[in-house]
Design an enzyme around this catalytic site. Sequence first.
Site, PDB file in Angstrom:
ATOM      1  N   HIS A 275       0.950  -1.148   0.043  1.00  0.00           N
ATOM      2  CA  HIS A 275       0.097  -0.005  -0.121  1.00  0.00           C
ATOM      3  C   HIS A 275       0.813   1.391  -0.004  1.00  0.00           C
ATOM      4  O   HIS A 275       0.362   2.300  -0.459  1.00  0.00           O
ATOM      5  CB  HIS A 275      -1.005  -0.050   1.271  1.00  0.00           C
ATOM      6  CG  HIS A 275      -2.195  -0.872   0.883  1.00  0.00           C
ATOM      7  ND1 HIS A 275      -3.089  -0.833   0.215  1.00  0.00           N
ATOM      8  CD2 HIS A 275      -2.482  -2.245   1.551  1.00  0.00           C
ATOM      9  CE1 HIS A 275      -4.083  -1.712   0.319  1.00  0.00           C
ATOM     10  NE2 HIS A 275      -3.513  -2.798   1.141  1.00  0.00           N
ATOM     11  N   ASP A 279       0.186   4.363  -2.565  1.00  0.00           N
ATOM     12  CA  ASP A 279       0.104   5.762  -1.924  1.00  0.00           C
ATOM     13  C   ASP A 279       1.110   6.658  -2.990  1.00  0.00           C
ATOM     14  O   ASP A 279       0.620   7.990  -3.503  1.00  0.00           O
ATOM     15  CB  ASP A 279       0.153   6.091  -0.470  1.00  0.00           C
ATOM     16  CG  ASP A 279      -0.876   5.322   0.283  1.00  0.00           C
ATOM     17  OD1 ASP A 279      -1.970   5.279  -0.226  1.00  0.00           O
ATOM     18  OD2 ASP A 279      -0.622   5.297   1.509  1.00  0.00           O
ATOM     19  N   GLU A 305      -8.433   5.194  -6.704  1.00  0.00           N
ATOM     20  CA  GLU A 305      -7.713   5.851  -7.919  1.00  0.00           C
ATOM     21  C   GLU A 305      -8.529   6.473  -9.045  1.00  0.00           C
ATOM     22  O   GLU A 305      -8.017   6.797 -10.000  1.00  0.00           O
ATOM     23  CB  GLU A 305      -6.960   4.509  -8.515  1.00  0.00           C
ATOM     24  CG  GLU A 305      -8.052   3.583  -9.462  1.00  0.00           C
ATOM     25  CD  GLU A 305      -8.626   2.467  -8.548  1.00  0.00           C
ATOM     26  OE1 GLU A 305      -9.064   1.402  -8.999  1.00  0.00           O
ATOM     27  OE2 GLU A 305      -8.416   2.516  -7.400  1.00  0.00           O
TER      28      GLU A 305
END
Length: 398
Positions: A275, A279, A305
């Site tokens: 993750h 990010d 997204e």
Amino acid sequence: MDFLDIPTVLKASALFNGMAALAWLTLAQLLRIAPRAGRLMAAAHLARVVSQGCGDCMAGWPLPLRQALSEFALLACVLLLLLAVRRMLRSRQRPRDIAWIGGVGGVALGAGLISGVALAPPLVSAAAVAALGSMAVREMWRGIGDRLSRPVAIGITLPFAALALMALVHGAELLLVPGWEARIREDQLPSAARAVLWFVVTAAITLSLIALMIWRLIMRIQHLMHRDPLTLALNRRAFAQALADAQAQLQRGRGFALVMMDIDHFKQVNDQHGHPAGDAALQHCVRVWQAGLRDVDRLGRLGGEEFCALLPLAVPDDLAAPAAVAERLRASLAAQPLDWQGTALRLTASFGVALPAVGDGQGEVGMARADAELYRAKADGRNRVCVATHLDGRTAPP
């Protein structure tokens, strides 16, 4: 104003400046509010204390030494004040002009002190303060003149204008009013009116900068409320408001286009690299896209997204311009891989472009059109731009 005790006024002014310096240091060092500007303001207040002299503590000092301490401290005070104003306004202008005026003023002050002419140092000081005060007025007006209401902007700027005007008037007095050289040589205290006026202007400047700092804090809070905390794009609520405002302008003939964007295979980035990489990918995409958009364009994160850009148009029905922008954004992202821990992650996105519908208050019709084109771009193989050329009517359904 003969009833005023001038030494008491000067002591009150020194006490105020000392307390103001402590307050600015507390804001800067402990609360971390405008730290650089706060330190500059604290130094300016301390310099102002020195510039007022210390009365009997300098008794017996040679006149050039007393003048040097007072005039150099006043010049330093105004220099620091102007630097604080620029820092508070986040001016991008380099302080070369301030350094130039400060350097010339310092050299001229030194020359005046060496010459032995009593009027020379205060004349140079008055000219430098007038120039720096005028620059402060210009900086304030450039920074807030079109961002605050006219009365508020004038009120915040007025103390700096008063500072420049006082310096000009004092310079004219030195040149035109007889007896000033004798008063300077005798080291007479300023008149009560002058002492009180300086105190009032100093306090007003401090209050103006406090008001400016509060405005900055409010703007910062509003910025955080309207921004996605990860990417700093507009959050969904702020983008919805921007879209509603644009729809209202559409009634007046000011068109815009919507560009929906969705990062391709974003789940794979999270699954394969974690993750934090996801990010970083979101932040990377926003940086690339923002670099390709104008200041008037609005980029928002709708969730996950998925993003959307609102592009004002010079010609309301012009689809070619937003389509070209979307293609440029697509190509820029594809050409700039994300460097993640030594690995180049190639990112692409799909785009859907559409025009809005007149009478659609919240922009739902235009968003649906752009979203449909986005799904068509993904179905056609991703990393492409699809444009809604068939609008199914120019107005929103009843």
